[in-house]
Design an enzyme around this catalytic site. Structure first.
Site, mmCIF file in Angstrom:
data_model
loop_
_atom_site.group_PDB
_atom_site.id
_atom_site.type_symbol
_atom_site.label_atom_id
_atom_site.label_comp_id
_atom_site.label_asym_id
_atom_site.label_seq_id
_atom_site.Cartn_x
_atom_site.Cartn_y
_atom_site.Cartn_z
ATOM 1 N N HIS A 286 0.823 -1.201 0.000
ATOM 2 C CA HIS A 286 0.000 0.000 0.000
ATOM 3 C C HIS A 286 0.859 1.253 0.000
ATOM 4 C CE1 HIS A 286 -3.737 -2.291 1.603
ATOM 5 N NE2 HIS A 286 -3.729 -2.220 0.294
ATOM 6 N N CYS B 96 3.625 -12.278 2.589
ATOM 7 C CA CYS B 96 4.471 -12.138 3.781
ATOM 8 C C CYS B 96 4.351 -13.367 4.680
ATOM 9 C CB CYS B 96 4.052 -10.890 4.541
ATOM 10 S SG CYS B 96 4.898 -10.646 6.123
ATOM 11 N N HIS C 78 -10.118 -5.128 3.717
ATOM 12 C CA HIS C 78 -8.682 -5.156 3.442
ATOM 13 C C HIS C 78 -8.292 -6.468 2.760
ATOM 14 C CE1 HIS C 78 -4.335 -5.147 4.215
ATOM 15 N NE2 HIS C 78 -4.444 -3.842 4.454
ATOM 16 N N GLU D 52 -5.676 -8.342 2.957
ATOM 17 C CA GLU D 52 -5.142 -9.377 3.846
ATOM 18 C C GLU D 52 -6.257 -10.089 4.602
ATOM 19 O OE1 GLU D 52 -2.840 -9.833 8.038
ATOM 20 O OE2 GLU D 52 -2.123 -8.196 6.765
ATOM 21 N N SER E 17 -2.738 2.301 3.692
ATOM 22 C CA SER E 17 -1.882 1.385 4.447
ATOM 23 C C SER E 17 -2.386 1.278 5.881
ATOM 24 C CB SER E 17 -0.435 1.894 4.443
ATOM 25 O OG SER E 17 0.341 1.225 5.412
ATOM 26 N N SER E 18 -2.749 0.082 6.285
ATOM 27 C CA SER E 18 -3.295 -0.121 7.627
ATOM 28 C C SER E 18 -2.283 0.210 8.708
ATOM 29 C CB SER E 18 -3.766 -1.572 7.776
ATOM 30 O OG SER E 18 -4.253 -1.813 9.080
ATOM 31 N N SER F 267 5.410 0.155 4.500
ATOM 32 C CA SER F 267 5.381 0.143 3.041
ATOM 33 C C SER F 267 5.945 1.428 2.434
ATOM 34 C CB SER F 267 3.948 -0.067 2.546
ATOM 35 O OG SER F 267 3.075 0.884 3.127
#
Length: 411
Positions: free
Chosen positions: A91, A152, A180, A182, A319-320, A381
């Site tokens: 992200h 990851c 999200h 993920e 980006s979380s 990120s």
């Protein structure tokens, strides 16, 4: 174009020859001698009435570096073939734009799912660091594409846990953002290809409390299902699937909040069934990403030890882990969440992401005229070159030439 290719198999992208080319290119795009210098000299720079302090841990983590390395290596090893990326590699818009410039095409999303209809067996598909849903991976494999999986390792650890929950008949309660990438990928592992498992995603403590109340006392099932629409497995029934639960998480959530989610659900289960029955109704594993925690701890330490006037958080707005750093800052001092240095318009104005409004806003009179101390951190990120550009822009506002201050030169 030839639409067929030899059956895909394991390809070693990280040979010494390939990685030497990749390393040179990655460093040219993302390296920052200024940031490296500051990391080696205490993380502090002061001139022109402006002091900048870097958190001890920030920026690219190992998982992000690996994903980027593999994406760059893909362009070297599979020259002449179409290369696609599922969504975003990470992200960060600058990084994703750089991959596009290398010839990697982005698979467009429709209603939250990537469009795979135009893929051919001769194509190469890069799976991003967040991973991908089970059905997406199965479809790509069915087409026969060469897959480069950059998922990851921390994310795969969570998948291992929810698959274990599924085998044991345990419902996965996932602390994360249902939209999200993920969390979607994790939820798909909780259900499995045969659809035998179940999951429920809780975003925050308020949603956790709704779940806890239902565990304790039951309630209006239709109302519960409406509230968690889009955040639960098909045919989810709270009367059945909240009897035996296991907590997991999106790896980039705040550790303290995930731990509190776990504590509250554990208490609710104990209240319903008795403490002695907990093993029969509750599971929990710590699956917070180590790099995420390291960056949160480093920011917390800087906020506790330094007398800062304001904080700048650099990174992608979606980006979380970066958003959580901004949340931490907001709770303590004026905080500005920027995707790059261009958002620092002038001494008088700054354009930044408002977490509450979900959009960019412009704040006036953001930079004090007298001596000011600014903390800087960045999400996992965010590349170092964006952090350097931010620092240089801050000193430009004070008419200070950073290059003249430091024993640095660019090759």
């Amino acid at each position: 174009m030839n639409k067929t290719a030899p059956p895909p198999g394991k390809v070693n992208l990280r040979t010494p020859e390939v990685m030497s080319l990749v390393q040179a290119e990655v460093e040219r795009h993302y390296r920052s001698p200024l940031v490296e210098y500051l990391q080696g000299t205490g993380g502090c720079l002061s001139a022109g009435g402006l002091t900048v302090r870097l958190a001890k841990a920030f920026g690219f983590c190992y998982g992000v570096e690996r994903a980027i390395d593999l994406a760059y290596a893909t362009t070297k090893v599979f020259r002449g073939r179409r290369i696609f990326l599922l969504g975003e590699i990470i992200h960060n818009p600058e990084v994703n734009d750089q991959l596009t410039a290398l010839g990697i095409q982005r698979l467009q999303e429709h209603e939250g799912e990537s469009d795979l209809d135009n893929l051919h067996a001769s194509d190469v598909v890069i799976v991003p660091a967040f991973g991908a849903q089970v059905k997406t991976m199965a479809r790509i494999a069915q087409i026969g594409c060469q897959i480069v999986d950059t998922t990851c390792g921390d994310v795969m650890t969570v998948w291992k846990r929810v698959r274990q929950y599924r085998r044991e008949g345990v419902t996965s309660i996932i602390h994360g953002k249902a939209w999200h990438e993920e969390t979607k990928a994790t939820a798909s592992r909780a259900v499995g290809e045969d659809g035998s498992g179940h999951y429920l995603v809780v975003y925050d403590l308020a949603e956790t409390d709704v779940v806890c109340e239902y565990i304790r006392r039951g309630g209006n099932k239709e109302e519960f299902l409406r509230k968690f629409q889009g955040a639960m497995s098909p045919a989810f029934d709270p009367d059945i699937h909240l009897q035996f639960v296991g907590v997991a998480n999106q790896t980039t959530m705040m550790r303290g909040e995930t731990e509190e989610v776990q504590r509250r659900i554990r208490r609710a289960i104990a209240d319903r069934y008795g403490s002695e029955k907990l093993p029969e109704h509750f599971r929990f594993f710590d699956t917070i990403c180590g790099a995420t925690q390291e960056r949160q701890d480093a920011l917390r330490e800087m906020l506790d030890r330094q007398k800062l006037d304001l904080l700048i958080v650099v990174g992608g707005y979606n980006s979380s882990n970066t958003s959580h750093l901004a949340e931490m800052g907001e709770s303590r001092l004026p905080t500005y969440f920027l995707k790059n240095a261009e958002k620092i318009i002038s001494n008088a104005q700054i354009q930044h992401w408002d977490l509450h409004k979900g959009c960019e806003v412009i704040t006036d009179h953001w930079l004090p005229e007298e001596n000011v101390e600014i903390g800087i951190t960045a999400g996992a990120s965010c590349p170092n070159n964006l952090i350097e550009e931010t620092i240089r822009r801050l000193y430009e506002l004070r008419e200070v030439n950073v290059a003249a201050m430091l024993p640095l030169h660019r090759d």
